[in-house]
Scaffold this motif. Structure first.
Motif, mmCIF file in Angstrom:
data_model
loop_
_atom_site.group_PDB
_atom_site.id
_atom_site.type_symbol
_atom_site.label_atom_id
_atom_site.label_comp_id
_atom_site.label_asym_id
_atom_site.label_seq_id
_atom_site.Cartn_x
_atom_site.Cartn_y
_atom_site.Cartn_z
ATOM 1 N N ARG A 153 0.820 -1.215 0.000
ATOM 2 C CA ARG A 153 0.000 0.000 0.000
ATOM 3 C C ARG A 153 0.851 1.261 0.000
ATOM 4 N NH1 ARG A 153 -4.569 -0.426 4.544
ATOM 5 N NH2 ARG A 153 -2.720 -0.095 5.838
ATOM 6 N N VAL A 154 2.059 1.181 0.547
ATOM 7 C CA VAL A 154 2.925 2.355 0.687
ATOM 8 C C VAL A 154 4.316 2.042 0.155
ATOM 9 C CG1 VAL A 154 3.991 3.950 2.332
ATOM 10 C CG2 VAL A 154 1.672 3.104 2.751
ATOM 11 N N SER A 155 4.840 2.966 -0.657
ATOM 12 C CA SER A 155 6.221 2.860 -1.136
ATOM 13 C C SER A 155 6.883 4.222 -1.017
ATOM 14 C CB SER A 155 6.280 2.417 -2.596
ATOM 15 O OG SER A 155 5.798 1.108 -2.749
ATOM 16 N N ILE A 156 8.045 4.229 -0.396
ATOM 17 C CA ILE A 156 8.891 5.413 -0.346
ATOM 18 C C ILE A 156 10.095 5.061 -1.211
ATOM 19 C CG2 ILE A 156 10.138 7.052 1.111
ATOM 20 C CD1 ILE A 156 7.093 6.799 1.737
ATOM 21 N N GLN A 157 10.353 5.851 -2.250
ATOM 22 C CA GLN A 157 11.352 5.430 -3.232
ATOM 23 C C GLN A 157 12.020 6.616 -3.912
ATOM 24 O OE1 GLN A 157 8.274 3.187 -5.274
ATOM 25 N NE2 GLN A 157 8.379 4.562 -7.054
ATOM 26 N N THR A 158 13.194 6.372 -4.466
ATOM 27 C CA THR A 158 13.907 7.405 -5.209
ATOM 28 C C THR A 158 13.513 7.395 -6.682
ATOM 29 O OG1 THR A 158 15.754 5.898 -5.569
ATOM 30 C CG2 THR A 158 15.910 7.404 -3.677
ATOM 31 N N PHE A 159 13.102 6.249 -7.198
ATOM 32 C CA PHE A 159 12.804 6.116 -8.618
ATOM 33 C C PHE A 159 11.357 6.514 -8.926
ATOM 34 C CE2 PHE A 159 12.346 2.108 -6.437
ATOM 35 C CZ PHE A 159 11.098 1.640 -6.837
#
Length: 163
Positions: free
Chosen positions: A9-15
């Motif tokens: 449900r949650v993604s913290i990402q650089t891309f």
């Protein structure tokens, strides 16, 4: 019976992220989904209306705490609105104007619940998620504070921000 997607449900990402792929995952072959509302926030090249004043933005977060906070926001939306699922992606790191920075997507049977839940999650995200933004401008770098208008947007949902 709802089919649960394998996507978190949650993604913290650089891309970067792909809206089409995220919507497909949120639907997950569930024929009861009649509406998906999405919001994509992008990095602007300005602050206070001055074009070209922002050359980049850098976002930091508190790993673990940030994801937990956003998961709690989604749980609150699921209790408040008749929705099936939600997906929040927030990018971190160095971003340029025009880059996508955030995605909030919500599925439900009907559009009204999806629209409301998407707006609720975005209002909550702007004020409660532990992110720190630093803008690089012609005058140098500065950390961005929460705006009073963001707190007011959250207050209309009956949530008062105490600092």
């Amino acid at each position: 019976m709802k089919i649960q997607a394998l996507t978190p449900r949650v993604s913290i990402q650089t891309f970067d992220f792909d809206l089409s792929a995220e919507v497909a995952a949120l639907r997950a072959q569930d024929p009861s989904v009649g509406a998906i509302c999405s919001f994509i926030g992008t990095v602007r090249d300005r602050t206070a209306g001055t074009p070209g004043s922002i050359s980049s933005m850098e976002l930091e977060h508190y790993p673990g705490m940030t994801e937990k906070s956003i998961e709690a926001m989604i749980d609150a939306a699921l209790k408040r609105f008749d929705i099936y699922g939600a997906r929040v992606i927030h990018r971190i790191g160095l971003l340029q104007p025009l880059d996508q920075i955030v995605l909030v997507a919500v599925s439900s049977a009907h559009r009204g619940e999806s629209f409301q839940a998407c707006e609720f999650l975005m209002d909550y995200l702007k004020t409660q998620a532990p992110f720190w933004k630093k803008e690089q401008s012609l005058e140098g770098a500065r950390w961005v504070d929460a705006r009073v208008s963001d707190d007011a947007a959250l207050a209309r949902w009956g949530i008062v921000v105490t600092n």
